[in-house]
Design a protein around this motif. Structure first.
Motif, PDB file in Angstrom:
ATOM      1  N   GLN A  50      41.823 104.720 -16.481  1.00  0.00           N
ATOM      2  CA  GLN A  50      42.099 103.491 -15.740  1.00  0.00           C
ATOM      3  C   GLN A  50      40.883 102.573 -15.694  1.00  0.00           C
ATOM      4  O   GLN A  50      41.022 101.353 -15.670  1.00  0.00           O
ATOM      5  N   PHE A  51      39.697 103.146 -15.741  1.00  0.00           N
ATOM      6  CA  PHE A  51      38.505 102.301 -15.752  1.00  0.00           C
ATOM      7  C   PHE A  51      38.330 101.590 -17.089  1.00  0.00           C
ATOM      8  O   PHE A  51      37.818 100.468 -17.139  1.00  0.00           O
ATOM      9  N   MET A  52      38.745 102.199 -18.166  1.00  0.00           N
ATOM     10  CA  MET A  52      38.696 101.518 -19.460  1.00  0.00           C
ATOM     11  C   MET A  52      39.700 100.366 -19.482  1.00  0.00           C
ATOM     12  O   MET A  52      39.400  99.286 -20.000  1.00  0.00           O
ATOM     13  N   ILE A  53      40.864 100.568 -18.900  1.00  0.00           N
ATOM     14  CA  ILE A  53      41.876  99.505 -18.842  1.00  0.00           C
ATOM     15  C   ILE A  53      41.359  98.346 -17.996  1.00  0.00           C
ATOM     16  O   ILE A  53      41.469  97.178 -18.383  1.00  0.00           O
ATOM     17  N   ILE A  54      40.766  98.652 -16.845  1.00  0.00           N
ATOM     18  CA  ILE A  54      40.191  97.604 -15.984  1.00  0.00           C
ATOM     19  C   ILE A  54      39.088  96.862 -16.731  1.00  0.00           C
ATOM     20  O   ILE A  54      38.997  95.629 -16.675  1.00  0.00           O
ATOM     21  N   THR A  55      38.261  97.599 -17.452  1.00  0.00           N
ATOM     22  CA  THR A  55      37.191  97.001 -18.252  1.00  0.00           C
ATOM     23  C   THR A  55      37.760  95.990 -19.240  1.00  0.00           C
ATOM     24  O   THR A  55      37.285  94.851 -19.328  1.00  0.00           O
ATOM     25  N   LEU A  56      38.783  96.383 -19.963  1.00  0.00           N
ATOM     26  CA  LEU A  56      39.379  95.500 -20.964  1.00  0.00           C
ATOM     27  C   LEU A  56      39.978  94.255 -20.320  1.00  0.00           C
ATOM     28  O   LEU A  56      39.849  93.149 -20.862  1.00  0.00           O
ATOM     29  N   VAL A  57      40.615  94.415 -19.161  1.00  0.00           N
ATOM     30  CA  VAL A  57      41.204  93.265 -18.467  1.00  0.00           C
ATOM     31  C   VAL A  57      40.113  92.253 -18.112  1.00  0.00           C
ATOM     32  O   VAL A  57      40.264  91.041 -18.345  1.00  0.00           O
TER      33      VAL A  57
ATOM     34  N   ILE B 230      30.208  80.833 -14.449  1.00  0.00           N
ATOM     35  CA  ILE B 230      30.071  81.837 -13.397  1.00  0.00           C
ATOM     36  C   ILE B 230      31.279  82.766 -13.387  1.00  0.00           C
ATOM     37  O   ILE B 230      31.131  83.987 -13.225  1.00  0.00           O
ATOM     38  N   VAL B 231      32.474  82.219 -13.588  1.00  0.00           N
ATOM     39  CA  VAL B 231      33.677  83.065 -13.692  1.00  0.00           C
ATOM     40  C   VAL B 231      33.522  84.033 -14.864  1.00  0.00           C
ATOM     41  O   VAL B 231      33.816  85.229 -14.747  1.00  0.00           O
ATOM     42  N   THR B 232      33.047  83.518 -15.993  1.00  0.00           N
ATOM     43  CA  THR B 232      32.802  84.364 -17.163  1.00  0.00           C
ATOM     44  C   THR B 232      31.816  85.468 -16.828  1.00  0.00           C
ATOM     45  O   THR B 232      32.037  86.641 -17.155  1.00  0.00           O
ATOM     46  N   ALA B 233      30.718  85.096 -16.173  1.00  0.00           N
ATOM     47  CA  ALA B 233      29.689  86.077 -15.831  1.00  0.00           C
ATOM     48  C   ALA B 233      30.230  87.145 -14.886  1.00  0.00           C
ATOM     49  O   ALA B 233      30.009  88.342 -15.100  1.00  0.00           O
ATOM     50  N   ILE B 234      30.954  86.743 -13.850  1.00  0.00           N
ATOM     51  CA  ILE B 234      31.485  87.705 -12.884  1.00  0.00           C
ATOM     52  C   ILE B 234      32.460  88.659 -13.559  1.00  0.00           C
ATOM     53  O   ILE B 234      32.401  89.874 -13.345  1.00  0.00           O
ATOM     54  N   ALA B 235      33.350  88.111 -14.390  1.00  0.00           N
ATOM     55  CA  ALA B 235      34.307  88.973 -15.098  1.00  0.00           C
ATOM     56  C   ALA B 235      33.581  89.949 -16.022  1.00  0.00           C
ATOM     57  O   ALA B 235      33.937  91.135 -16.098  1.00  0.00           O
ATOM     58  N   THR B 236      32.561  89.485 -16.704  1.00  0.00           N
ATOM     59  CA  THR B 236      31.795  90.355 -17.606  1.00  0.00           C
ATOM     60  C   THR B 236      31.039  91.423 -16.823  1.00  0.00           C
ATOM     61  O   THR B 236      31.000  92.586 -17.233  1.00  0.00           O
ATOM     62  N   ILE B 237      30.446  91.036 -15.708  1.00  0.00           N
ATOM     63  CA  ILE B 237      29.697  91.992 -14.888  1.00  0.00           C
ATOM     64  C   ILE B 237      30.621  93.091 -14.369  1.00  0.00           C
ATOM     65  O   ILE B 237      30.291  94.280 -14.441  1.00  0.00           O
ATOM     66  N   ILE B 238      31.787  92.698 -13.862  1.00  0.00           N
ATOM     67  CA  ILE B 238      32.750  93.705 -13.398  1.00  0.00           C
ATOM     68  C   ILE B 238      33.171  94.591 -14.561  1.00  0.00           C
ATOM     69  O   ILE B 238      33.269  95.815 -14.422  1.00  0.00           O
TER      70      ILE B 238
ATOM     71  N   ASN C 288      31.362  95.276 -17.205  1.00  0.00           N
ATOM     72  CA  ASN C 288      30.226  96.151 -17.516  1.00  0.00           C
ATOM     73  C   ASN C 288      30.145  97.331 -16.546  1.00  0.00           C
ATOM     74  O   ASN C 288      29.894  98.471 -16.951  1.00  0.00           O
ATOM     75  N   ILE C 289      30.354  97.039 -15.265  1.00  0.00           N
ATOM     76  CA  ILE C 289      30.276  98.099 -14.252  1.00  0.00           C
ATOM     77  C   ILE C 289      31.400  99.108 -14.447  1.00  0.00           C
ATOM     78  O   ILE C 289      31.176 100.318 -14.420  1.00  0.00           O
ATOM     79  N   THR C 290      32.618  98.610 -14.661  1.00  0.00           N
ATOM     80  CA  THR C 290      33.733  99.544 -14.861  1.00  0.00           C
ATOM     81  C   THR C 290      33.598 100.304 -16.173  1.00  0.00           C
ATOM     82  O   THR C 290      34.036 101.451 -16.270  1.00  0.00           O
ATOM     83  N   ALA C 291      32.966  99.700 -17.174  1.00  0.00           N
ATOM     84  CA  ALA C 291      32.707 100.417 -18.427  1.00  0.00           C
ATOM     85  C   ALA C 291      31.754 101.584 -18.189  1.00  0.00           C
ATOM     86  O   ALA C 291      31.944 102.677 -18.739  1.00  0.00           O
ATOM     87  N   LYS C 292      30.728 101.363 -17.371  1.00  0.00           N
ATOM     88  CA  LYS C 292      29.787 102.437 -17.046  1.00  0.00           C
ATOM     89  C   LYS C 292      30.482 103.542 -16.251  1.00  0.00           C
ATOM     90  O   LYS C 292      30.262 104.731 -16.505  1.00  0.00           O
ATOM     91  N   VAL C 293      31.346 103.144 -15.306  1.00  0.00           N
ATOM     92  CA  VAL C 293      32.092 104.146 -14.538  1.00  0.00           C
ATOM     93  C   VAL C 293      32.983 104.952 -15.475  1.00  0.00           C
ATOM     94  O   VAL C 293      33.066 106.180 -15.366  1.00  0.00           O
ATOM     95  N   TRP C 294      33.643 104.267 -16.417  1.00  0.00           N
ATOM     96  CA  TRP C 294      34.467 104.977 -17.398  1.00  0.00           C
ATOM     97  C   TRP C 294      33.622 105.930 -18.235  1.00  0.00           C
ATOM     98  O   TRP C 294      34.003 107.080 -18.472  1.00  0.00           O
TER      99      TRP C 294
END
Length: 109
Positions: free
Chosen positions: A30-37, A7-15, A17-23
């Motif tokens: 900054q959204f690409m950096i958040i995505t990578l984190v 579930i931690v993996t899924a939540i991190a991946t979902i966030i 994915n969302i920040t990647a779309k925003v980027w």
């Protein structure tokens, strides 16, 4: 404990994915950096899940959660649309979580 880390993996991946779309939509670095984190967090959490469970079950469980919740985020936050056959696929994904979570199905002789 394996499901917790899944579930931690899924939540991190979902966030991620969302920040990647925003980027992708905004081009703001900054959204690409958040995505990578968040993708790195997911890459660390999933091997921890595997210490407590089987690859076949945890991978499918994690993937289906990511698929389903990312789809819901796309529908809700990004106002994307799904076609009827895609909604049926989403329903199958939820059914897959149920079937994969059951360790044994009682069989009467």
């Amino acid at each position: 404990m394996g499901y917790f880390w899944s579930i931690v993996t899924a939540i991190a991946t979902i966030i991620g994915n969302i920040t990647a779309k925003v980027w992708a939509d905004s081009g703001r670095t900054q959204f690409m950096i958040i995505t990578l984190v968040f993708y790195v967090m997911a890459s660390v959490a999933f091997p921890l899940a595997l210490r407590y469970g089987r690859l076949t079950i945890l991978n499918a469980f994690t993937t289906v959660i990511i698929f389903a919740l990312t789809s819901l985020a796309g529908l809700w936050y990004f106002k994307e649309k799904l076609l009827p056959h895609q909604l049926i696929g989403l329903a199958f994904a939820f059914a897959a979580i149920v079937f994969l979570s059951v360790e044994k199905i009682p069989v009467k002789p």
